[in-house]
Design a protein around this motif. Structure first.
Motif, PDB file in Angstrom:
ATOM      1  N   THR B 351     -26.268  -7.516  -0.847  1.00 54.25           N
ATOM      2  CA  THR B 351     -26.984  -6.686   0.299  1.00 54.25           C
ATOM      3  C   THR B 351     -26.694  -6.988   1.595  1.00 54.25           C
ATOM      4  OG1 THR B 351     -28.850  -7.729  -0.138  1.00 54.25           O
ATOM      5  CG2 THR B 351     -28.606  -5.599  -1.418  1.00 54.25           C
ATOM      6  N   THR B 352     -26.171  -8.153   1.906  1.00 51.38           N
ATOM      7  CA  THR B 352     -25.873  -8.822   3.448  1.00 51.38           C
ATOM      8  C   THR B 352     -24.605  -8.666   3.830  1.00 51.38           C
ATOM      9  OG1 THR B 352     -27.990 -10.172   3.297  1.00 51.38           O
ATOM     10  CG2 THR B 352     -26.234 -10.603   5.066  1.00 51.38           C
ATOM     11  N   ALA B 353     -23.762  -9.176   3.040  1.00 49.59           N
ATOM     12  CA  ALA B 353     -22.367  -9.401   3.364  1.00 49.59           C
ATOM     13  C   ALA B 353     -21.589  -7.831   2.807  1.00 49.59           C
ATOM     14  CB  ALA B 353     -21.678 -10.345   2.757  1.00 49.59           C
ATOM     15  N   SER B 354     -22.211  -7.262   2.167  1.00 49.33           N
ATOM     16  CA  SER B 354     -21.638  -5.663   1.817  1.00 49.33           C
ATOM     17  C   SER B 354     -22.757  -4.783   1.643  1.00 49.33           C
ATOM     18  CB  SER B 354     -20.689  -6.016   0.489  1.00 49.33           C
ATOM     19  OG  SER B 354     -21.784  -6.066  -0.781  1.00 49.33           O
ATOM     20  N   VAL B 355     -22.518  -3.628   1.525  1.00 47.13           N
ATOM     21  CA  VAL B 355     -23.342  -2.734   1.277  1.00 47.13           C
ATOM     22  C   VAL B 355     -22.818  -1.820  -0.097  1.00 47.13           C
ATOM     23  CG1 VAL B 355     -24.446  -0.434   2.195  1.00 47.13           C
ATOM     24  CG2 VAL B 355     -23.605  -2.172   3.846  1.00 47.13           C
ATOM     25  N   ASN B 363     -17.050  -0.885   3.794  1.00 44.91           N
ATOM     26  CA  ASN B 363     -17.401  -2.246   3.957  1.00 44.91           C
ATOM     27  C   ASN B 363     -16.513  -3.091   4.784  1.00 44.91           C
ATOM     28  OD1 ASN B 363     -19.642  -3.038   2.327  1.00 44.91           O
ATOM     29  ND2 ASN B 363     -19.106  -1.644   1.087  1.00 44.91           N
ATOM     30  N   ILE B 418     -14.853 -10.022   0.358  1.00 44.03           N
ATOM     31  CA  ILE B 418     -15.605 -10.411   1.818  1.00 44.03           C
ATOM     32  C   ILE B 418     -14.828 -11.335   2.515  1.00 44.03           C
ATOM     33  CG2 ILE B 418     -17.425 -11.681   2.459  1.00 44.03           C
ATOM     34  CD1 ILE B 418     -19.283 -10.049   0.203  1.00 44.03           C
TER      35      ILE B 418
END
Lengths: 307, 518, 357
Positions: B351-355, B363, B418
């Motif tokens: 939830t922080t580095a990707s949606v 993303n 990421i």
């Protein structure tokens, strides 16, 4: 002195609806379900209470009718939120719209009708009591009994198994479930309780405060009750404080009207309950560090064992 | 304490041909296992080997598709954890099942719906105290769980099971969240439980623990139970590892000695508090050179995470000074400043580095928005091509290419994505937080390789509590405890490496206090 | 035994069963109500249908009603894209109306005619945005619950409006009529096709297109989407969530304000009772029925407008309360909510000794 008694008496008389509704909402939220349908449930309760009491010639049945009607809406909300895990905000809004429409549609024949109502307990030996006599004389039994709900709920939440289960279900349903708490049943129960209380709150308006049925007679008190739960930081005693604050504003409005003093223009006075509700909300959000332990950690979040 | 092999006792628990599949995935394949009363039995395996599923079946959380469970020789079947517990089988999950906002005693009372309406807190406290005493599980019953350390919470979980008369206790990775001394005291509790006749099953992937604690070891691989041994039958760790992984273990990535260049990022007197005024970290002084990997290690919750975030220009706000490429910055200027050459890989990749609900293209844009716009217009077409490009270059497995949603990717592939997105910016500083937590061996290896490659042109700050990872990658290690850096050590020197464990537990020996800035 | 929600193996949103699943319970609920008040449900529905679609004029009335619904629907949708609940569209609509009326009453005749309409539009937007400003600031600065704050401002706006048309702005020639004087001609929104369809329709359609583009294809829309889906990711990406919250709520309020301006200057031509009739709350239904898609909003608004016009006809013809449309709207929203779940899940009764993975 008389002025003071007047203000206190009206304060007491105009706060029970908000008190009942916010206590109900408080329990519902402690169990983890946000119920934005309070306004609609109050309206349905007000109509059902008034009509049932009128047809059955019994105030007690009137109260039961109010609870039953609002309770049904609450069950609908609970089904959507607990079993279908639907969005609680939308579901609550839908229930408010539905309740408002229903009460307006079914209530039209009853507008302007008279029926049973709770009369004030004055005119008896109570008048003679020193100091509190004149104050109590203007109250009615229903309104006074509402006050008893505050210690009852404090006891329930803090000192009983059921209260512990409710708090656990609202804080961390997964952990509660793992420990064997029937989360779904608890949440149903809490939502139903909240609905019944909203129904009673509506009935207070139509059977005690301003007897009779009027479309939209709650005037946003359901919403104010929801705001007061936040103000109360989910504690019953502070919910009482919030309700009295609302009552006081109402009383001041009457007082200025009755005495003809116009310190503040009438329309501003009318706005005050709503503006101060926002003000109070800002105050608690800004000033209070989050009171850990009472804010239901899982409020508004659906729970499923599988996820 | 006799070894079960020599004991004539009948098994207390027997698994006979247990299988379980989740959709297409076979989690357990015809498992045969006997567990004897009073033994400490380790279940060893990699992530995804099926250990947790197997234990969850025992604890009544899942039902097996086929096979039987025999308890005291009788077939049993559990529909829920409550039923398993009623028969004396209880499990402590990796993520503790405690309500943080309630007190210890309230947590222990939960689920005990007995007779009277009123709660009797005092009586419950007395009962808890007597159990605590008997098993050496010291904990204050009136404290709120939130105030407890991880070790104390684990004790509460054990008490919960004991209070309900559990005879068989199952632990899922019980030492993952504990500091080394807490691990020691946990092991003492295990031995005590075993002496008192309780049967212990614990899941782990740590070879040392198995050899130190277990009386018997069952090894699982890809859903099957491949062997059950006693520690004496194990000739070497290497053999154990081979059984677990199924091939020669390759986690020894080859690390060349570092070739550190100039200091690229430095911090001086950093401190920060959280919303409630608690110190997150203080008195922080560190520097990161180009061409090295500096590890920031410690037991979770000792300030490494907020420090990494602050260094990366995210909240919390700090006091003190950060120097980047020789230019000093205060908090507000550092937070506001765009940092095109600095990347941050936060621990929370979902939830922080990707949606999750957005496509990989979207993303990709998360940190690359500036490169893919024409004024206000979003150049999504170009971004899609760029995303497709990194998917192929880094060998990321995405079901629908750049159109795949982030949440459709496996943990390892998402982390690679990421990393790829960030490395594609050719950074000179990389701050990576627990980059391999929860990933399987193969993905871990790939991530490690990527980070080591980056050492050529960048300085890498690795935040990790996993000593294996730290020792595999880092050139220097800064150990944090209660918000302070206790020492910075060199991984090239064995006598310094030996101290890391003690330092993580906050034991500052004199020698460590004056540790050499390597 | 308990009820359990399970994911379906094949989850697809097939349009026909979905529509049935939504329409059937709603129509059934309405039928029960009609029975309850002694009316023939079929006849009542026929009157509603006739009233909404019976002839060209009625159809045009549906379009007229759809204008404010489109705008408030867009207002709710744009805020909900960022997980903000603007329940205050009613108040923002009223405030947009007040601003437009103030300008039309006291400044319009001093200006050249062609300048009046554009300024009216701006005034309506500004009024709505202003009414959303305080809740927006409170939300962005202190995270004050916007549901309650926007809602409370609805009541305040209505009281303010009543004060104006009962008091200082009352028409001196009105002989006690609760309303202002009629605006000068230059402040009337142009009407089309000899109906009451006014310029607001094109404003609303334009707004829908603009929102569709900017939410889906601009960096701003991208930021809003990310902030809405994951505040943590937005912070990671260095997006200023607070500023966007304010911006989005102002836009949302402005759109609702345009709806008020349209009603006042396109329909009533004065500020009077009957402006706050619930379009703001209807907007919530429109937005969620449209699944927050700006292009779907106009279509859904038409549907709902049909329901409302039908309800009004029912009152006029069969003397049944028009509030039946509100009941049906509430049921509709509940049904949508349930249908959304059921399109991907099913409910199954499980015995206690069964389990699911």
């Amino acid at each position: 002195m008389d002025d003071l008694i007047f203000i206190v008496a009206i304060t007491l008389k105009s706060s029970p609806a908000v008190l009942l509704a916010s206590l109900g909402e408080l329990i519902s939220e402690r169990g983890g379900i946000l119920n934005l349908g309070v306004e609609g449930m109050m309206l349905v309760g007000a109509l059902a209470g008034f009509v049932t009491a009128r047809q059955s010639a019994s105030l007690a049945l009137g109260l039961c009718g109010a609870m039953a009607a609002a309770g049904l809406l609450a069950l609908l909300h609970a089904f959507l939120c607990v079993h279908l895990r639907a969005d609680q905000v939308i579901s609550g809004l839908a229930v408010t719209i539905l309740g408002t429409g229903l009460s307006s549609f079914l209530g039209r024949p009853f507008i302007g009708q008279t029926g049973l109502h709770f009369s004030s307990i004055g005119g008896t030996w109570i008048d003679g009591l020193p100091l509190i006599g004149p104050l109590l004389a203007q109250q009615n039994l229903f309104g006074l009994l509402c006050l008893a709900a505050v210690p009852a709920l404090m006891y329930l939440l803090g000192r009983t198994w059921l209260g512990l289960y409710i708090r656990a279900a609202g804080q961390d349903p997964a952990a509660a479930d793992a420990a064997g708490v029937p989360v779904a049943a608890i949440r149903y129960g809490c939502t139903l309780f909240g609905g019944c209380m909203a129904g009673l709150a509506g009935a207070y308006l139509s059977l005690a405060y301003t007897p009779g049925w009027k479309e939209g007679m709650t005037g946003g008190q359901g919403w104010i009750a929801i705001a007061m739960v936040i103000f109360a930081t989910w504690h019953p005693l502070r919910a009482l404080l919030g309700a009295l604050l609302f009552g006081l504003l109402n009383a001041l409005q009457f007082y200025f009207q009755a005495t003809g003093i116009e310190l503040i223009p009438a329309y501003i006075l009318h706005m005050l309950p709503y503006l101060l509700t926002v003000g109070v909300l800002v105050l608690v959000t800004v000033l209070e560090k989050p009171v850990l332990g009472s804010v239901p950690g899982a409020l508004g979040k659906p729970f499923s064992r599988e996820e | 304490m006799s070894l079960p092999s020599s004991a004539p006792a009948a098994p207390i628990l027997e698994l006979d041909g247990i299988s379980k599949r989740f959709g297409p995935v076979v989690a357990n394949r015809r498992i045969q296992l006997k567990v004897y009363p009073g033994e400490i039995h380790a279940v060893l395996g990699e992530n995804g080997a099926g250990k947790s599923t197997l234990m969850s079946i025992l604890a009544g959380r899942y039902r097996p598709d086929t096979g039987r469970i025999l308890l005291d020789g009788q077939p049993v079947s559990f529909a829920s954890p409550a039923q398993a517990l009623a028969r004396g089988i209880g499990m402590v999950y990796q993520r503790f099942m405690l309500v943080d906002a309630l007190s210890v005693v309230e947590n222990l009372l939960l689920g005990h719906a007995r007779g009277r309406f009123r709660l009797d807190i005092d009586a419950a406290c007395r009962k808890i105290a007597s159990f605590s005493q008997a098993y050496g599980l010291a904990v204050d019953p009136r404290k709120t769980v939130r105030q407890l350390s991880m070790g104390e919470r684990q004790r509460v979980e054990i008490l919960k099971l004991l209070l309900r008369q559990a005879r068989i206790l199952i632990f899922d990775e019980p030492t993952a969240v504990l500091a080394p001394p807490e691990v020691e005291s946990f092991f003492r509790v295990l031995r005590r439980l075993s002496r008192k006749g309780h049967t212990i099953l614990f899941i782990t992937h740590k070879l040392e623990e198995v050899l130190q604690m277990a009386q018997r070891i069952s090894i699982m691989r890809q859903g099957a139970l491949v062997a059950t041994l006693t520690p004496r039958q194990v000739s070497s760790r290497r053999e154990l590892a081979r059984l677990m992984v199924g091939r020669e273990i390759v986690l020894n990535v080859h690390k060349q000695p570092s070739n550190a260049g100039e200091v690229i990022l430095a911090a001086e007197g950093l401190r920060a508090r959280d919303d409630t005024g608690q110190v997150l970290f203080e008195d922080i002084r560190l520097h990161l050179k180009k061409g090295e990997i500096l590890a920031l290690t410690g037991v979770a919750g000792n300030g490494q995470s907020p420090l990494a975030a602050a260094l990366a220009g995210m909240p919390p706000a700090f006091e003190g000074r950060i120097t980047y490429r020789g230019r000093p910055f205060e908090n507000s200027r550092w937070q506001r400043r765009p940092k095109p050459n600095m990347v941050y890989i936060p621990e929370d990749r979902h939830t922080t580095a990707s949606v999750g609900p957005l496509s990989l293209t979207d993303n990709f844009l998360l940190t690359r928005l500036k490169n893919f716009r024409r004024q206000a217009h979003l150049a999504r077409g170009r971004a899609r091509l760029a995303t497709g490009d990194i998917l192929t270059r880094y060998g990321i497995n995405a079901p629908a290419g750049p159109q795949s949603l982030a949440r459709q990717l496996s943990g390892g592939n998402l982390q690679k994505f990421i990393l790829a997105r960030e490395l594609d910016r050719r950074p000179d500083v990389i701050i990576a937080e627990s980059p391999t937590s929860g990933l399987d061996v193969r993905a871990t290896e790939e991530i490690w390789r990527l980070l080591l490659q980056q050492r050529e042109q960048a300085g890498v700050l690795l935040v990790s509590g996993d000593l294996r990872e730290v020792l595999a990658l880092a050139d220097r290690v800064a150990v944090m405890f209660r918000g302070r850096i206790l020492a910075t050590l060199s991984t090239a020197r064995a006598e310094q490496v030996a101290r890391i464990g003690l330092l993580m537990a906050g034991v500052p020996e004199k020698a460590n206090r004056h540790a050499i800035e390597a | 035994m308990r009820l359990k929600l399970e994911k379906k193996a094949h989850s697809g949103l097939r349009i026909v069963p979905l529509t049935l699943m939504i329409a059937a319970p709603v129509l059934l609920a309405g039928a029960v109500l009609f029975e309850a008040v002694g009316a023939d449900p079929l006849a009542a529905y026929a009157v509603m249908l006739q009233g909404a679609l019976g002839n060209w004029f009625n159809c045009s009335e549906v379009l007229v009603k759809a204008i404010p619904l489109m705008l408030t629907g867009l207002a709710v949708a744009v805020a909900a894209r960022m997980q903000l609940w603007n329940i205050g569209c009613e108040g923002q609509l009223v405030c947009g109306g007040i601003f437009a009326a103030g300008f039309a009453l006291y400044a319009a005749d001093a200006l050249p005619a062609p300048a009046v309409i554009p300024i009216l539009i701006l005034a309506g937007f500004a009024g709505g945005a202003l009414w959303a400003l305080i809740p927006a600031l409170l939300k962005a600065r202190w995270n004050v619950n916007e549901i309650i704050s926007t809602l409370m401002f609805n009541y305040v706006a209505v009281i303010l409006m009543q004060h104006l048309y009962f008091g200082p702005w009352r028409d001196p020639m009105g002989r006690g009529f609760p309303g202002t004087a009629m605006f000068v001609r230059s402040a009337w929104l142009p009407r089309f096709f000899h109906t009451r369809i006014h310029l607001g329709l094109f404003i609303a359609l334009g707004a829908a297109l603009l929102l569709y583009y900017s939410l889906g294809h601009t960096t701003w829309g991208y930021r809003v989407t990310v902030i809405g889906l994951s505040p943590q990711a937005a912070r990671y990406a260095n997006f200023d969530a607070g500023r966007q919250q304010i911006a989005v709520l102002l836009i949302s309020g402005g759109l609702a304000g345009l709806a008020g301006m349209g009603e006042v200057c396109g329909i009533h031509l004065r500020l009077q009772q009957g402006l706050a009739v619930g379009y703001g709350y209807d907007g919530i239904i429109v937005a969620f029925l449209a699944y927050l898609n700006p292009l779907a909003v106009p279509l859904v608004a038409l549907l709902l407008a049909g329901l409302i016009v039908g309800g009004e006809q029912l009152q006029a013809v069969a003397h049944l309360p028009a509030s039946i449309s509100m009941v049906l709207e509430g049921c509709l929203l509940l049904a949508i909510l349930a249908a959304t779940v059921f399109s991907t899940h099913r409910l199954r009764i499980v015995r206690d000794d069964e389990e699911g993975p």
